[in-house]
Motif scaffolding. Sequence first.
Motif, mmCIF file in Angstrom:
data_model
loop_
_atom_site.group_PDB
_atom_site.id
_atom_site.type_symbol
_atom_site.label_atom_id
_atom_site.label_comp_id
_atom_site.label_asym_id
_atom_site.label_seq_id
_atom_site.Cartn_x
_atom_site.Cartn_y
_atom_site.Cartn_z
ATOM 1 N N ALA A 117 0.839 -1.210 0.000
ATOM 2 C CA ALA A 117 0.000 0.000 0.000
ATOM 3 C C ALA A 117 0.873 1.259 0.000
ATOM 4 N N ALA A 118 1.915 1.272 0.854
ATOM 5 C CA ALA A 118 2.783 2.455 0.948
ATOM 6 C C ALA A 118 3.567 2.651 -0.351
ATOM 7 N N THR A 119 4.070 1.552 -0.923
ATOM 8 C CA THR A 119 4.839 1.647 -2.173
ATOM 9 C C THR A 119 3.966 2.246 -3.273
ATOM 10 N N ASN A 120 2.725 1.741 -3.406
ATOM 11 C CA ASN A 120 1.815 2.254 -4.438
ATOM 12 C C ASN A 120 1.498 3.730 -4.216
ATOM 13 N N ALA A 121 1.192 4.077 -2.951
ATOM 14 C CA ALA A 121 0.782 5.461 -2.656
ATOM 15 C C ALA A 121 1.947 6.426 -2.867
ATOM 16 N N VAL A 122 3.139 6.071 -2.369
ATOM 17 C CA VAL A 122 4.295 6.972 -2.502
ATOM 18 C C VAL A 122 4.666 7.130 -3.980
ATOM 19 N N ARG A 123 4.627 6.019 -4.728
ATOM 20 C CA ARG A 123 4.955 6.082 -6.166
ATOM 21 C C ARG A 123 3.991 7.026 -6.895
ATOM 22 N N GLU A 124 2.695 6.899 -6.579
ATOM 23 C CA GLU A 124 1.690 7.712 -7.275
ATOM 24 C C GLU A 124 1.734 9.184 -6.873
ATOM 25 N N THR A 125 2.454 9.483 -5.767
ATOM 26 C CA THR A 125 2.598 10.901 -5.398
ATOM 27 C C THR A 125 3.965 11.428 -5.842
ATOM 28 N N GLY A 126 4.630 10.655 -6.691
ATOM 29 C CA GLY A 126 5.884 11.128 -7.272
ATOM 30 C C GLY A 126 7.128 10.767 -6.486
ATOM 31 N N GLY A 127 6.985 9.989 -5.423
ATOM 32 C CA GLY A 127 8.144 9.586 -4.629
ATOM 33 C C GLY A 127 8.548 8.149 -4.887
ATOM 34 N N SER A 128 9.439 7.650 -4.048
ATOM 35 C CA SER A 128 9.884 6.269 -4.182
ATOM 36 C C SER A 128 10.042 5.676 -2.789
ATOM 37 N N PHE A 129 9.174 4.697 -2.462
ATOM 38 C CA PHE A 129 9.205 4.093 -1.124
ATOM 39 C C PHE A 129 10.503 3.299 -0.959
ATOM 40 N N GLY A 130 11.184 3.512 0.145
ATOM 41 C CA GLY A 130 12.448 2.805 0.368
ATOM 42 C C GLY A 130 13.651 3.644 -0.013
ATOM 43 N N SER A 131 13.400 4.859 -0.573
ATOM 44 C CA SER A 131 14.517 5.708 -1.005
ATOM 45 C C SER A 131 15.148 6.453 0.171
ATOM 46 N N GLY A 132 14.417 6.540 1.285
ATOM 47 C CA GLY A 132 14.931 7.260 2.447
ATOM 48 C C GLY A 132 14.662 8.766 2.392
ATOM 49 N N ILE A 133 14.056 9.232 1.276
ATOM 50 C CA ILE A 133 13.728 10.671 1.180
ATOM 51 C C ILE A 133 12.513 10.944 2.074
#
Lengths: 245, 221
Positions: A96-112
């Motif tokens: 869920a977090a990976t999908n949501a962060v990706r769709e908001t222009g981020g990358s889950f697990g990147s540490g940003i």
Amino acid sequence: MEFHVNHPIIFLFSGILVAAVLVQSVWFLVRALRRAKELGMAGDRIKKLIISAATFTVAPAVAIVISVMTLSKDLGVALPWLRLSVVGSLSYETIAATNAVRETGGSFGSGIPLTASQFVTVALVMTLSIMVGIWLVPSVAKKMQKGMINMEKRDKKWSELFTAAMFIGMISAFVGFVFCNVSTVATGDFSGIIPVLVMAVSAVVMVLSGVLVKATGWRWVSEYALPVSLIAGMASAIPFTMWLG
Amino acid sequence: MKKQLSYMDSVHRDGRIWSLSLMVMMLLYPVAIALVFQAAPDGRGLLMGLLATAPMYWAVGIVETFTYIPMLGAGGSYLSFVTGNISNLKLPCAIGAMEQMGVKANSEEGEIVSTIAIAVSSIVTTVIIILGVILIVPLTPVLNAPVLAPAFAQILPALFGGLGVVFVSRNWKIAIAPVALMMILFIFVPALNEGTVGIMVPVGVILTLIEARVMYKKNLL
């Protein structure tokens, strides 16, 4: 107010929800204990049941704490604490977090660090995507239970077989899952049989507990057989992994 | 005169109130954070995130609800569907407890035992997670130590070894076919793994129910 994922306000909100979930569990526990007393269910056996259920829960609960630690690297501590104290699991929350962060222009697990908007979006996706059970159970549980009672009135033997078949069906899926990586043996990688060996150790400990109860009459052994087989299986994974991993 | 509710009726009444109240509280959580930090969710991200996540988990949730309620009982279901970790903790805990107490899942005693086991398990889990959160800094290197990692990676095999041997040995006539079929499927279908085992639970349950019904009708059980 400046946002960060470990802001005290987020801990406060998570804490309120976790406390409510805790109160719900205590509420149902007290009601069930009162009813057990009314029905004359022996107090000492209920005490042993409570100790056994608590003991059994420790190792899986520690694994959930590890999941909180894993998710906290990106989401902070407060949100994973809440999500894994309610309907979540590591695999679901990560997806869920990976999908949501990706769709908001981020990358889950990147540490940003997440922005407040991303954090709210992640929390909404996590919450809404797994709500089904919470509203469906109140809608269907009573009818389903009536159906089970009617089935027992009509045909007691089939009703008992029905429940046993449900348990077996569930267990069969997990036993099958234990074998999902054994085909790696064909490529010279023996790590796929580690889960099979762990399951075998756990099963053997359970069988030995049963033999011990029959041989000695120590009924208390059976009360701890399941938690002991769980811990023995988990402990055996360490040398098996050193050997085959 | 006020009608006295039976225990089961009061479980359903309380369960409905608790489930719906907690559902509202869970929905208010992101709303409250949005209001406090004055941060609206990303509309497109929310929609696309939901489209990528919700359909599968809603489908799984619907099937899980109908699969688990008969096994968990009413009180156990109201608790488990709020606190989660059903197949890897709450259900095995409830099954083990009913086994220990020698009660049937579809009796009132079974309902009580299942509720007590799941409530205790939920309380212990919640308390351990709280302790883990408070002690996260000193605990992280200990629990993430490489030597312990294999033990926590193998919880499911360790759990279902002990549980499986009890139920399979007692119902071996029903168990042989589904266990063999699931082993074959998981070995030869690459898509079946830890991520998809939850989907295979209802499949296993339905197949076993059909098999048990056929055997029962043919007087083989």
